[in-house]
Design a protein around this motif. Sequence first.
Motif, PDB file in Angstrom:
ATOM      1  N   GLN A  22     -28.273  16.435 -14.649  1.00 31.54           N
ATOM      2  CA  GLN A  22     -28.317  17.639 -15.481  1.00 31.54           C
ATOM      3  C   GLN A  22     -29.455  17.540 -16.495  1.00 31.54           C
ATOM      4  O   GLN A  22     -30.191  18.504 -16.710  1.00 31.54           O
ATOM      5  CB  GLN A  22     -26.988  17.836 -16.202  1.00 31.54           C
ATOM      6  N   GLN A  23     -29.630  16.398 -17.100  1.00 31.00           N
ATOM      7  CA  GLN A  23     -30.702  16.211 -18.079  1.00 31.00           C
ATOM      8  C   GLN A  23     -32.087  16.322 -17.422  1.00 31.00           C
ATOM      9  O   GLN A  23     -33.012  16.878 -18.008  1.00 31.00           O
ATOM     10  CB  GLN A  23     -30.555  14.870 -18.780  1.00 31.00           C
ATOM     11  N   ILE A  24     -32.215  15.794 -16.215  1.00 32.38           N
ATOM     12  CA  ILE A  24     -33.482  15.921 -15.487  1.00 32.38           C
ATOM     13  C   ILE A  24     -33.770  17.395 -15.208  1.00 32.38           C
ATOM     14  O   ILE A  24     -34.909  17.860 -15.378  1.00 32.38           O
ATOM     15  CB  ILE A  24     -33.443  15.100 -14.179  1.00 32.38           C
ATOM     16  N   ALA A  25     -32.755  18.147 -14.809  1.00 34.53           N
ATOM     17  CA  ALA A  25     -32.923  19.578 -14.563  1.00 34.53           C
ATOM     18  C   ALA A  25     -33.311  20.306 -15.847  1.00 34.53           C
ATOM     19  O   ALA A  25     -34.179  21.194 -15.839  1.00 34.53           O
ATOM     20  CB  ALA A  25     -31.643  20.169 -13.977  1.00 34.53           C
ATOM     21  N   ASP A  26     -32.679  19.917 -16.954  1.00 34.38           N
ATOM     22  CA  ASP A  26     -33.028  20.516 -18.251  1.00 34.38           C
ATOM     23  C   ASP A  26     -34.479  20.232 -18.611  1.00 34.38           C
ATOM     24  O   ASP A  26     -35.214  21.125 -19.069  1.00 34.38           O
ATOM     25  CB  ASP A  26     -32.108  19.989 -19.355  1.00 34.38           C
ATOM     26  N   LEU A  27     -34.916  18.996 -18.421  1.00 33.51           N
ATOM     27  CA  LEU A  27     -36.305  18.639 -18.715  1.00 33.51           C
ATOM     28  C   LEU A  27     -37.276  19.404 -17.823  1.00 33.51           C
ATOM     29  O   LEU A  27     -38.330  19.858 -18.278  1.00 33.51           O
ATOM     30  CB  LEU A  27     -36.520  17.136 -18.546  1.00 33.51           C
ATOM     31  N   ASP A  28     -36.934  19.535 -16.561  1.00 36.54           N
ATOM     32  CA  ASP A  28     -37.776  20.297 -15.637  1.00 36.54           C
ATOM     33  C   ASP A  28     -37.929  21.726 -16.132  1.00 36.54           C
ATOM     34  O   ASP A  28     -39.032  22.283 -16.139  1.00 36.54           O
ATOM     35  CB  ASP A  28     -37.169  20.258 -14.234  1.00 36.54           C
ATOM     36  N   TRP A  29     -36.828  22.312 -16.562  1.00 34.42           N
ATOM     37  CA  TRP A  29     -36.870  23.681 -17.073  1.00 34.42           C
ATOM     38  C   TRP A  29     -37.715  23.763 -18.346  1.00 34.42           C
ATOM     39  O   TRP A  29     -38.537  24.657 -18.505  1.00 34.42           O
ATOM     40  CB  TRP A  29     -35.458  24.172 -17.341  1.00 34.42           C
ATOM     41  N   LEU A  30     -37.525  22.806 -19.254  1.00 34.91           N
ATOM     42  CA  LEU A  30     -38.275  22.818 -20.505  1.00 34.91           C
ATOM     43  C   LEU A  30     -39.779  22.662 -20.284  1.00 34.91           C
ATOM     44  O   LEU A  30     -40.582  23.310 -20.959  1.00 34.91           O
ATOM     45  CB  LEU A  30     -37.781  21.709 -21.435  1.00 34.91           C
ATOM     46  N   HIS A  31     -40.147  21.812 -19.349  1.00 31.03           N
ATOM     47  CA  HIS A  31     -41.572  21.546 -19.127  1.00 31.03           C
ATOM     48  C   HIS A  31     -42.248  22.537 -18.197  1.00 31.03           C
ATOM     49  O   HIS A  31     -43.439  22.796 -18.313  1.00 31.03           O
ATOM     50  CB  HIS A  31     -41.772  20.124 -18.586  1.00 31.03           C
ATOM     51  N   ASN A  32     -41.509  23.088 -17.268  1.00 28.80           N
ATOM     52  CA  ASN A  32     -42.124  23.949 -16.253  1.00 28.80           C
ATOM     53  C   ASN A  32     -41.673  25.395 -16.322  1.00 28.80           C
ATOM     54  O   ASN A  32     -42.156  26.229 -15.571  1.00 28.80           O
ATOM     55  CB  ASN A  32     -41.839  23.400 -14.855  1.00 28.80           C
ATOM     56  N   ASP A  33     -40.723  25.676 -17.178  1.00 30.74           N
ATOM     57  CA  ASP A  33     -40.186  27.028 -17.333  1.00 30.74           C
ATOM     58  C   ASP A  33     -39.706  27.611 -15.995  1.00 30.74           C
ATOM     59  O   ASP A  33     -39.831  28.791 -15.737  1.00 30.74           O
ATOM     60  CB  ASP A  33     -41.217  27.946 -17.984  1.00 30.74           C
TER      61      ASP A  33
END
Length: 99
Positions: free
Chosen positions: A17-28
């Motif tokens: 879940q945290q990896i998915a959150d980071l992906d969203w934060l960095h790549n929108d």
Amino acid sequence: MDQLDSSWDLGNADLIQQIADLDWLHNDKTDFLKEVTTLRVGYELYQRLSGERELAAMRAETIANIAKFVKGNPKATKQELQKEVAKQIWLFSQKVEKM
């Protein structure tokens, strides 16, 4: 610091879940985040509706009760052990029927 603070530890699902959150934060991009969140919610709903967690807990309790009897009665006869195992299995089955 002698011991690490385990309150920061992440289980597998939390890490994903945290990896998915980071992906969203960095790549929108929300696709990966949506998929991970959908899977986690689906898994949790399955666990709650199926009673799998409760069943696993009851199974573990039954095994622990049998082990406790064996440890507490090292000189028990084969018949006494069979009787206790049968009793614990019967108790387990009664709990399952009440689910």
